[in-house]
Design a protein around this motif. Sequence first.
Motif, mmCIF file in Angstrom:
data_model
loop_
_atom_site.group_PDB
_atom_site.id
_atom_site.type_symbol
_atom_site.label_atom_id
_atom_site.label_comp_id
_atom_site.label_asym_id
_atom_site.label_seq_id
_atom_site.Cartn_x
_atom_site.Cartn_y
_atom_site.Cartn_z
ATOM 1 N N ARG A 61 0.817 -1.218 0.000
ATOM 2 C CA ARG A 61 0.000 0.000 0.000
ATOM 3 C C ARG A 61 0.851 1.268 0.000
ATOM 4 N N VAL A 62 1.906 1.312 0.800
ATOM 5 C CA VAL A 62 2.684 2.550 0.939
ATOM 6 C C VAL A 62 3.700 2.738 -0.182
ATOM 7 N N LEU A 63 3.907 1.712 -1.008
ATOM 8 C CA LEU A 63 4.797 1.837 -2.154
ATOM 9 C C LEU A 63 4.070 2.495 -3.332
ATOM 10 N N VAL A 64 4.808 3.286 -4.108
ATOM 11 C CA VAL A 64 4.276 3.809 -5.363
ATOM 12 C C VAL A 64 4.212 2.685 -6.387
ATOM 13 N N PRO A 65 3.378 2.788 -7.408
ATOM 14 C CA PRO A 65 3.443 1.826 -8.518
ATOM 15 C C PRO A 65 4.853 1.803 -9.095
ATOM 16 N N GLY A 66 5.377 0.608 -9.278
ATOM 17 C CA GLY A 66 6.754 0.463 -9.732
ATOM 18 C C GLY A 66 7.766 0.460 -8.602
ATOM 19 N N GLY A 67 7.297 0.617 -7.357
ATOM 20 C CA GLY A 67 8.196 0.654 -6.215
ATOM 21 C C GLY A 67 8.789 -0.705 -5.901
ATOM 22 N N VAL A 68 9.887 -0.689 -5.140
ATOM 23 C CA VAL A 68 10.643 -1.898 -4.836
ATOM 24 C C VAL A 68 10.656 -2.158 -3.339
ATOM 25 N N PHE A 69 10.481 -3.424 -2.974
ATOM 26 C CA PHE A 69 10.675 -3.888 -1.613
ATOM 27 C C PHE A 69 11.945 -4.711 -1.582
ATOM 28 N N ALA A 70 12.878 -4.360 -0.690
ATOM 29 C CA ALA A 70 14.142 -5.083 -0.541
ATOM 30 C C ALA A 70 14.404 -5.270 0.936
ATOM 31 N N ALA A 71 14.621 -6.502 1.365
ATOM 32 C CA ALA A 71 14.717 -6.759 2.798
ATOM 33 C C ALA A 71 15.556 -7.995 3.080
ATOM 34 N N SER A 72 15.915 -8.112 4.337
ATOM 35 C CA SER A 72 16.453 -9.343 4.909
ATOM 36 C C SER A 72 15.619 -9.662 6.134
ATOM 37 N N ASP A 73 15.421 -10.937 6.414
ATOM 38 C CA ASP A 73 14.700 -11.273 7.633
ATOM 39 C C ASP A 73 15.158 -12.624 8.157
ATOM 40 N N TRP A 74 14.871 -12.840 9.441
ATOM 41 C CA TRP A 74 15.197 -14.109 10.092
ATOM 42 C C TRP A 74 14.009 -15.044 9.962
ATOM 43 N N MET A 75 14.246 -16.199 9.338
ATOM 44 C CA MET A 75 13.159 -17.125 9.023
ATOM 45 C C MET A 75 13.459 -18.505 9.572
ATOM 46 N N ILE A 76 12.424 -19.297 9.618
ATOM 47 C CA ILE A 76 12.562 -20.708 9.941
ATOM 48 C C ILE A 76 12.578 -21.484 8.626
ATOM 49 N N GLY A 77 13.302 -22.566 8.594
ATOM 50 C CA GLY A 77 13.519 -23.272 7.332
ATOM 51 C C GLY A 77 12.360 -24.128 6.870
ATOM 52 N N HIS A 78 11.235 -24.112 7.586
ATOM 53 C CA HIS A 78 10.110 -24.973 7.231
ATOM 54 C C HIS A 78 8.844 -24.386 7.839
ATOM 55 N N ASP A 79 7.706 -24.858 7.365
ATOM 56 C CA ASP A 79 6.440 -24.533 8.000
ATOM 57 C C ASP A 79 6.107 -25.630 9.016
ATOM 58 N N GLY A 80 5.254 -25.313 9.939
ATOM 59 C CA GLY A 80 4.875 -26.308 10.937
ATOM 60 C C GLY A 80 5.586 -26.094 12.254
ATOM 61 N N GLU A 81 5.507 -27.095 13.106
ATOM 62 C CA GLU A 81 6.032 -27.013 14.469
ATOM 63 C C GLU A 81 7.553 -26.901 14.486
ATOM 64 N N PRO A 82 8.097 -25.932 15.217
ATOM 65 C CA PRO A 82 9.557 -25.859 15.359
ATOM 66 C C PRO A 82 10.087 -27.086 16.095
ATOM 67 N N SER A 83 11.326 -27.431 15.816
ATOM 68 C CA SER A 83 11.970 -28.518 16.548
ATOM 69 C C SER A 83 12.186 -28.107 18.000
ATOM 70 N N ASP A 84 12.493 -29.070 18.849
ATOM 71 C CA ASP A 84 12.796 -28.767 20.236
ATOM 72 C C ASP A 84 14.025 -27.868 20.337
ATOM 73 N N THR A 85 14.982 -28.065 19.435
ATOM 74 C CA THR A 85 16.182 -27.234 19.438
ATOM 75 C C THR A 85 15.840 -25.795 19.087
ATOM 76 N N MET A 86 14.938 -25.602 18.123
ATOM 77 C CA MET A 86 14.491 -24.251 17.780
ATOM 78 C C MET A 86 13.710 -23.629 18.933
ATOM 79 N N LYS A 87 12.880 -24.412 19.591
ATOM 80 C CA LYS A 87 12.140 -23.897 20.737
ATOM 81 C C LYS A 87 13.098 -23.445 21.837
#
Length: 267
Positions: A140-166
């Motif tokens: 919404r806040v981007l102009v037409p033709g605007g660019v989103f560029a980011a880095s983020d911390w993600m989990i490598g899968h969907d679903g329940e995290p492993s006990d180690t991740m928890k």
Amino acid sequence: MIETSAHPPEYDEAAIRFLEVLWGEGYLSPGGPDEVDRVLAGVDLSGKRVLDIGCGAGGITLHIARTHRPAQITGFDVELPVIEHARMAAERAGLSDRVSFRQAAPGPLPFADSSFDVVFSKDALVHVADKEAIFRDIFRVLVPGGVFAASDWMIGHDGEPSDTMKDYLDAEGLSFGMASAARYLSAMAEAGFVETKAESRNEWYRDVARGELTRLRGPLREKAVAAVGEAYVAKNIRTWTAMQKVLDTAEHCPTHLRGEKPGRGAP
């Protein structure tokens, strides 16, 4: 993350001091200016209006202002201590004419439609559980033709995290709403972004984090203890030890993201 007596800031003065010892002045995420430049590779910011979501203590925002020469860059964060730190840093750097900072409670971005040519974020969207809502708002806040560029911390899968991740998430003690790169890309496409892509940075940060842990246990320990105290440093050594395990399995997967809002005049 709303700053009330029940919900104190997650990134308070102690957190800022500790992370600056580890990552550099004004930086609350790893990689320094080199990693910021990798996220922005190929995006021309000169003369553009830029939004930095989750700007933290302002180091990244100021680097972008100095190096990439936008007409104006706005740093946004939900936490007041980091915004106050960032504003003082901008004043000291003599960049207040081109750099501004805004704080607001979590929720819709407090900016008008089509306000920015580029939206940037570095390891901050992990704190937003509703990925679909945040990407609709970024679109919404981007102009037409605007660019989103980011880095983020993600989990490598969907679903329940492993006990180690928890164990790692418990050690962090932060409001992480981790999701997979596939979930991010789906949310971006649902919002309307095109030319979307995700690039894993797990291998890079796996090695960097191992070096960070070594320095915290050795040459940086005295400086860190002087900044925040022995107990705070010991707690973060435990956190980095837990994080290293999920980086080694790639369940913790820092990732670069890119997408465009359809229209003319992309940067």
